[in-house]
Design a protein around this motif. Structure first.
Motif, mmCIF file in Angstrom:
data_model
loop_
_atom_site.group_PDB
_atom_site.id
_atom_site.type_symbol
_atom_site.label_atom_id
_atom_site.label_comp_id
_atom_site.label_asym_id
_atom_site.label_seq_id
_atom_site.Cartn_x
_atom_site.Cartn_y
_atom_site.Cartn_z
ATOM 1 N N THR A 135 50.712 54.433 38.250
ATOM 2 C CA THR A 135 50.516 55.107 39.529
ATOM 3 C C THR A 135 49.518 54.306 40.344
ATOM 4 O O THR A 135 48.791 53.453 39.813
ATOM 5 N N GLN A 136 49.441 54.601 41.628
ATOM 6 C CA GLN A 136 48.476 53.905 42.480
ATOM 7 C C GLN A 136 47.055 54.170 42.002
ATOM 8 O O GLN A 136 46.209 53.284 42.003
ATOM 9 N N THR A 137 46.795 55.398 41.549
ATOM 10 C CA THR A 137 45.469 55.735 41.023
ATOM 11 C C THR A 137 45.135 54.877 39.808
ATOM 12 O O THR A 137 44.026 54.359 39.686
ATOM 13 N N GLN A 138 46.098 54.726 38.900
ATOM 14 C CA GLN A 138 45.872 53.899 37.718
ATOM 15 C C GLN A 138 45.623 52.444 38.116
ATOM 16 O O GLN A 138 44.724 51.789 37.578
ATOM 17 N N GLN A 139 46.424 51.938 39.049
ATOM 18 C CA GLN A 139 46.247 50.565 39.502
ATOM 19 C C GLN A 139 44.864 50.366 40.115
ATOM 20 O O GLN A 139 44.194 49.362 39.845
ATOM 21 N N ASP A 140 44.422 51.352 40.910
ATOM 22 C CA ASP A 140 43.103 51.262 41.531
ATOM 23 C C ASP A 140 42.000 51.273 40.487
ATOM 24 O O ASP A 140 41.039 50.504 40.570
ATOM 25 N N ARG A 141 42.126 52.144 39.487
ATOM 26 C CA ARG A 141 41.104 52.227 38.438
ATOM 27 C C ARG A 141 41.053 50.937 37.620
ATOM 28 O O ARG A 141 39.968 50.446 37.277
ATOM 29 N N ARG B 8 41.966 47.971 38.661
ATOM 30 C CA ARG B 8 41.396 46.949 39.543
ATOM 31 C C ARG B 8 39.864 47.073 39.562
ATOM 32 O O ARG B 8 39.145 46.074 39.475
ATOM 33 N N ASP B 9 39.349 48.317 39.627
ATOM 34 C CA ASP B 9 37.899 48.532 39.612
ATOM 35 C C ASP B 9 37.284 48.062 38.294
ATOM 36 O O ASP B 9 36.218 47.436 38.277
#
Length: 111
Positions: free
Chosen positions: A52-58, A60-61
């Motif tokens: 998910t976009q949330t997983q990708q963002d996390r 990446r962080d």
């Protein structure tokens, strides 16, 4: 003694060469690159997991935070290694790094 100096110079050069690579940050994803953002998890097929976009963002962080920590570690290690070298060895190392940079530039221009 000369052999030891050469081995030490090669090891230092290798350690110093890693720093700029880490400083460049993550590469883009792709086959074998670890999916979204690439980077330190290269080889993990994250792109295949439909994150998910949330997983990708996390992720990446996490990668960015760890990249910064790795850069700090590389800097500390570089400084410790340089403190062990004599002035002559440091000069020789700078020359070797310049030669390595020249070779890298020639390869890039040939591609």
């Amino acid at each position: 003694m000369v052999r030891f100096k050469r081995i030490a110079a090669v090891l230092v050069l290798a350690a110093l060469a890693v720093g700029p690579a880490v400083a460049q940050g993550p590469r883009s994803g792709g086959p074998g690159r670890g999916g979204p953002g690439g980077g330190p998890l290269a080889g993990l097929p994250l792109a295949s997991l439909n994150l998910t976009q949330t997983q990708q963002d996390r992720i990446r962080d996490i990668r960015e935070r760890n990249r910064q920590e790795m850069q700090a570690l590389q800097d500390r290690m570089r400084n410790e290694i340089l403190s062990v070298l004599t002035a002559e060895q440091q000069t020789q190392l700078k020359q070797l790094q310049a030669e390595q940079g020249d070779r890298r530039e020639r390869r890039r221009s040939q591609q």
